[in-house]
Design a protein around this motif. Structure first.
Motif, mmCIF file in Angstrom:
data_model
loop_
_atom_site.group_PDB
_atom_site.id
_atom_site.type_symbol
_atom_site.label_atom_id
_atom_site.label_comp_id
_atom_site.label_asym_id
_atom_site.label_seq_id
_atom_site.Cartn_x
_atom_site.Cartn_y
_atom_site.Cartn_z
ATOM 1 N N ALA A 67 3.930 1.779 9.002
ATOM 2 C CA ALA A 67 4.260 1.336 10.362
ATOM 3 C C ALA A 67 3.330 1.957 11.395
ATOM 4 O O ALA A 67 2.852 1.286 12.321
ATOM 5 N N ALA A 68 3.046 3.255 11.224
ATOM 6 C CA ALA A 68 2.189 3.952 12.190
ATOM 7 C C ALA A 68 0.753 3.439 12.155
ATOM 8 O O ALA A 68 0.020 3.557 13.146
ATOM 9 N N LEU A 69 0.367 2.878 11.013
ATOM 10 C CA LEU A 69 -1.005 2.383 10.839
ATOM 11 C C LEU A 69 -1.038 0.857 10.783
ATOM 12 O O LEU A 69 -1.927 0.269 10.172
ATOM 13 N N ALA A 70 -0.077 0.232 11.458
ATOM 14 C CA ALA A 70 0.033 -1.230 11.420
ATOM 15 C C ALA A 70 -1.230 -1.918 11.915
ATOM 16 O O ALA A 70 -1.577 -3.013 11.455
ATOM 17 N N ASP A 71 -1.939 -1.277 12.828
ATOM 18 C CA ASP A 71 -3.168 -1.885 13.357
ATOM 19 C C ASP A 71 -4.266 -1.985 12.302
ATOM 20 O O ASP A 71 -5.201 -2.785 12.452
ATOM 21 N N LEU A 72 -4.151 -1.191 11.223
ATOM 22 C CA LEU A 72 -5.152 -1.223 10.148
ATOM 23 C C LEU A 72 -4.643 -1.948 8.899
ATOM 24 O O LEU A 72 -5.319 -1.957 7.872
ATOM 25 N N ARG A 73 -3.458 -2.559 8.998
ATOM 26 C CA ARG A 73 -2.791 -3.065 7.788
ATOM 27 C C ARG A 73 -3.667 -4.006 6.975
ATOM 28 O O ARG A 73 -3.658 -3.956 5.727
ATOM 29 N N ALA A 74 -4.438 -4.850 7.639
ATOM 30 C CA ALA A 74 -5.244 -5.831 6.906
ATOM 31 C C ALA A 74 -6.346 -5.174 6.072
ATOM 32 O O ALA A 74 -6.835 -5.782 5.110
ATOM 33 N N SER A 75 -6.721 -3.940 6.411
ATOM 34 C CA SER A 75 -7.816 -3.280 5.696
ATOM 35 C C SER A 75 -7.332 -2.099 4.854
ATOM 36 O O SER A 75 -8.158 -1.348 4.330
ATOM 37 N N LEU A 76 -6.019 -1.936 4.716
ATOM 38 C CA LEU A 76 -5.471 -0.860 3.893
ATOM 39 C C LEU A 76 -4.679 -1.442 2.728
ATOM 40 O O LEU A 76 -4.035 -2.478 2.849
ATOM 41 N N GLU A 77 -4.719 -0.738 1.615
ATOM 42 C CA GLU A 77 -3.962 -1.114 0.428
ATOM 43 C C GLU A 77 -3.046 0.062 0.106
ATOM 44 O O GLU A 77 -3.523 1.176 -0.128
ATOM 45 N N TRP A 78 -1.736 -0.181 0.117
ATOM 46 C CA TRP A 78 -0.755 0.885 -0.049
ATOM 47 C C TRP A 78 -0.161 0.866 -1.452
ATOM 48 O O TRP A 78 0.355 -0.141 -1.900
ATOM 49 N N HIS A 79 -0.242 2.023 -2.118
ATOM 50 C CA HIS A 79 0.227 2.185 -3.488
ATOM 51 C C HIS A 79 1.375 3.187 -3.523
ATOM 52 O O HIS A 79 1.230 4.305 -3.014
ATOM 53 N N LEU A 80 2.497 2.823 -4.135
ATOM 54 C CA LEU A 80 3.549 3.793 -4.393
ATOM 55 C C LEU A 80 3.277 4.425 -5.749
ATOM 56 O O LEU A 80 3.214 3.731 -6.761
ATOM 57 N N ILE A 81 3.125 5.763 -5.749
ATOM 58 C CA ILE A 81 2.790 6.455 -6.993
ATOM 59 C C ILE A 81 3.841 7.508 -7.350
ATOM 60 O O ILE A 81 3.618 8.315 -8.252
ATOM 61 N N GLY A 82 4.975 7.500 -6.620
ATOM 62 C CA GLY A 82 6.057 8.425 -6.906
ATOM 63 C C GLY A 82 7.259 7.700 -7.470
ATOM 64 O O GLY A 82 7.260 6.471 -7.590
ATOM 65 N N PRO A 83 8.298 8.443 -7.818
ATOM 66 C CA PRO A 83 9.496 7.844 -8.427
ATOM 67 C C PRO A 83 10.114 6.785 -7.522
ATOM 68 O O PRO A 83 10.097 6.906 -6.296
ATOM 69 N N LEU A 84 10.648 5.759 -8.155
ATOM 70 C CA LEU A 84 11.288 4.672 -7.408
ATOM 71 C C LEU A 84 12.698 4.469 -7.938
ATOM 72 O O LEU A 84 12.886 4.118 -9.107
ATOM 73 N N GLN A 85 13.681 4.687 -7.060
ATOM 74 C CA GLN A 85 15.076 4.483 -7.414
ATOM 75 C C GLN A 85 15.487 3.053 -7.053
ATOM 76 O O GLN A 85 14.895 2.420 -6.184
ATOM 77 N N SER A 86 16.528 2.587 -7.708
ATOM 78 C CA SER A 86 16.973 1.203 -7.513
ATOM 79 C C SER A 86 17.303 0.881 -6.064
ATOM 80 O O SER A 86 17.050 -0.232 -5.590
#
Length: 228
Positions: A67-86
């Motif tokens: 959200a804080a970097l919404a102005d760069l969203r089109a040029s950023l790729e976000w990866h979740l690399i930590g645990p993910l709960q349901s």
């Protein structure tokens, strides 16, 4: 004082040297900058240095940073690399581009159901507990094939490959062993008909060993942003 730009240059030099040793093109390895616990300004600095792929371990921290970097969203790729709960799958399906830590079919099914139709398929990797550590998340190697074929059939997802966080080892030869095991597992899945192209393995301390064994994506945090 070291700068993020200088650190990135050093990491990229390590990647290039390792690729040269493995007789692989440097373009075959993606650098994922692990920005957990560092603020959005650190991400902006790394982006200004030419980086576009960022990894977050904690869902809420990642969502806040997106959200804080919404102005760069089109040029950023976000990866979740930590645990993910349901209970966190919906926001991840809506906000992230990649999830590396799918460790059971239920999580993949929820991500598939909750990925908005207007977005590209969510790119996912199966996390494998390649060293068999009781403290680590991930599928046992023997479980991977069945889950991989089930995940590959789900809509709104694209199964890209495997991810692991091997047990730390002291020297290059020892570091290569679990990375080799993950690569061989990926090769078995390919032989069974799955079109996979990603080995997410290798971090600041062992990226050379991972690249020598076929890593296509290395997750580097402290060597870029500093100690946490």
């Amino acid at each position: 004082m070291a700068t993020i730009l200088g650190n990135i240059q050093q990491v990229r030099a390590r990647i290039a040297k390792a690729c040269d040793g493995a007789k692989r093109p440097v373009q075959s390895v993606t650098l994922l900058c692990v920005s957990k616990t560092f603020g959005d300004e650190a991400v902006r600095e790394a982006h200004a240095a030419g980086e576009s792929a960022f990894g977050e371990n904690y869902v809420q921290e990642g969502v806040d940073k997106i959200a804080a970097l919404a102005d760069l969203r089109a040029s950023l790729e976000w990866h979740l690399i930590g645990p993910l709960q349901s209970n966190k799958t919906r926001v991840v399906a809506e906000q992230f581009d990649w999830v590396h830590t799918v460790d059971r079919l239920k999580i993949a099914q929820r991500l598939s159901e909750q990925r908005p139709a207007g977005l590209p398929p969510l790119q996912v990797c199966l996390q494998v507990n390649i060293s068999g550590e009781a403290s680590k998340s991930g599928l046992a190697p023997a479980e991977v094939a069945e889950v991989a074929h089930a995940v590959a059939a789900l809509p709104r997802l694209r199964l890209r490959g495997l991810m692991a966080i091997p047990e730390p080892a002291g020297d290059l030869a020892a570091q290569r062993v679990p990375h080799r095991a993950l690569r061989e597992l990926l090769e078995q899945l390919r032989a069974s008909g799955l079109a996979l192209d990603t080995l997410s393995m290798g971090m600041s301390a062992d990226l050379e060993a991972a690249i020598l064994e076929g890593a296509t994506l290395v997750r580097v945090g402290s060597a870029i942003f500093g100690t946490r």
